[in-house]
Design a protein around this motif. Structure first.
Motif: not given
Length: 416
Positions: A359-379, A408-415
């Motif tokens: 639920s986007p009202d409850q959590f924020e998705i930050i990134m996908l931590a997989n074998g392509n994270a270094r190349t696909n995720v913004d530094p 893993r999907i890295l998430i955090r709760k929305r304030i």
């Protein structure tokens, strides 16, 4: 749904009317009469009566829409979605279709459960127009009812549907009456009907919502095109597509999410006659059609729905021993979505299946931590989550006690 292969043919209204009266007196229906004729053809090994030119006949010549066949003929290039699966998902978006133009890219419209659904429900949904294209690469496209005598890709356009039941007793659709109405048409395409062609992109520009089952192998390209043209869509795909580098950022940025009706298990798809039947879940149904069962199928959409805003009920407390920290991320690991702790406000790693309940009202998705994270995720994001390259993380997989874990999907709760 039809229980046997069906064929829809165009008949002159007067011929149909008078023949119907005769059949009524005999106590049989049109379908039974046609079947009796076909059986007589087989028995006599030919036409069971003498053919000659009737100079007094007033029967009108056939038009280009003369043969509208709804037969169950196998195609090569995609799995064929079941009507019930289409219907169950579309009910969640009924209001979204009001006065909208719907586009369905198909191998062949008259073999498609999508086309069938929107024709049957055209008036109830309040559609403005339905456009469905065929693909010349399919062995079915134009084979049974060639447009203007040519086996080629074509488009079926529906702008109005009779306000009556279009489903006949044998399960076929009364399509000749549909395409007899002004504004409805079948017309050839210049190209092969590939969704990437210029003319199909032009049709896409004129549509409001796209609903179909694209080939899984072209899923990322199909979604990228829809996103580029800023279109609403409801399409079937494999859940593994959620981790594609072209797809996951759309989940992260709330531009795409899972649909409503399919959450787990497998789904039945019809397949061509030459499809190898050597996998678990393959079979032949009561109609003689081959099918397979495909696991991990999901609806993907960018049209909002209520379930998406239902929060996950959290009951677990944070226990360091059960939620260890990663060695290469400033985050804790949670192996099951149901075990997300209520009292932890930092970054949390959760399984990919989290997307089913996200639920986007409850959590924020930050990134996908997989074998392509270094190349696909913004530094900048990698820095935000405290990523430190590890000799064993193979590009960004989470490490616990020196061992790699699942993506893993890295998430955090929305304030709030």
């Amino acid at each position: 749904m039809p229980t046997v292969p069906t064929t829809t043919i165009r008949i002159d209204p007067d011929v149909k009317k008078h023949a119907g009266k005769v059949f009524d007196e005999l106590g049989i229906g049109m379908s039974a009469a046609i079947n009796a004729f076909l059986k007589a053809v087989i028995r006599e090994d030919g036409i069971p009566f003498q053919l000659k030119v009737d100079r007094s006949s007033t029967v009108k010549p056939e038009t280009r829409n003369a043969m509208l066949n709804n037969a169950s003929i196998a195609r090569k290039d995609e799995f064929y979605t079941q009507y019930d699966d289409v219907a169950k998902e579309m009910t969640h978006y009924a209001e979204s279709f009001q006065q909208k133009v719907v586009l369905c890219n198909c191998d062949d419209p008259f073999e498609s459960a999508f086309f069938r659904y929107f024709v049957i429900n055209f008036n109830d949904l309040g559609l403005a127009k339905l456009i469905s294209t065929s693909y010349a690469g399919s062995p079915v496209a134009g084979q049974e009812y060639p447009v203007d005598g040519a086996r080629s890709a074509y488009q079926a356009v529906v702008t109005q549907v009779p306000d009556e039941n279009l489903t006949r007793p044998d399960g076929s659709l009364d399509l000749e009456n549909v395409f007899a109405l002004e504004g409805n048409s079948l017309s050839p395409l210049m190209g092969d009907g590939d969704f990437r062609s210029n003319e199909c992109e032009t049709l896409l520009d004129g549509a409001d919502i796209v609903v179909t089952n694209p080939p899984f192998s072209l899923f990322r390209e199909y979604i990228s095109q829809l996103n580029r043209h800023d279109k609403d869509f409801i399409v079937l795909g494999n859940m593994n597509a959620a981790t594609y580098k072209e797809i996951f950022p759309l989940f992260r940025d709330n531009k795409l999410w899972y649909g409503e009706s399919i959450r787990s298990g497998d789904r039945k798809f019809h397949v061509p006659e030459n499809y190898p039947m050597n996998a678990a879940g393959c079979g032949v149904d009561n109609n003689g059609r081959r099918f397979i069962r495909v696991k991990g199928v999901r609806w993907f959409t960018n049209i909002d729905n209520g379930r998406r805003h239902e929060p996950i009920k959290l009951e677990q407390a944070y226990v360091p021993a059960e939620n260890p920290r990663y060695e290469n991320y400033d985050a804790i690991d949670v192996g099951r979505t149901a075990n997300i702790p209520t009292d932890y406000d930092g970054v949390i790693g959760v399984p990919i299946t989290f997307l089913d309940r996200y639920s986007p009202d409850q959590f924020e998705i930050i990134m996908l931590a997989n074998g392509n994270a270094r190349t696909n995720v913004d530094p900048a994001i990698l820095k935000e989550v405290g990523y430190q390259p590890h000799r064993s993380d193979r590009g960004g997989v989470g490490i616990i006690e020196g061992r790699r874990i699942y993506a893993r999907i890295l998430i955090r709760k929305r304030i709030v």
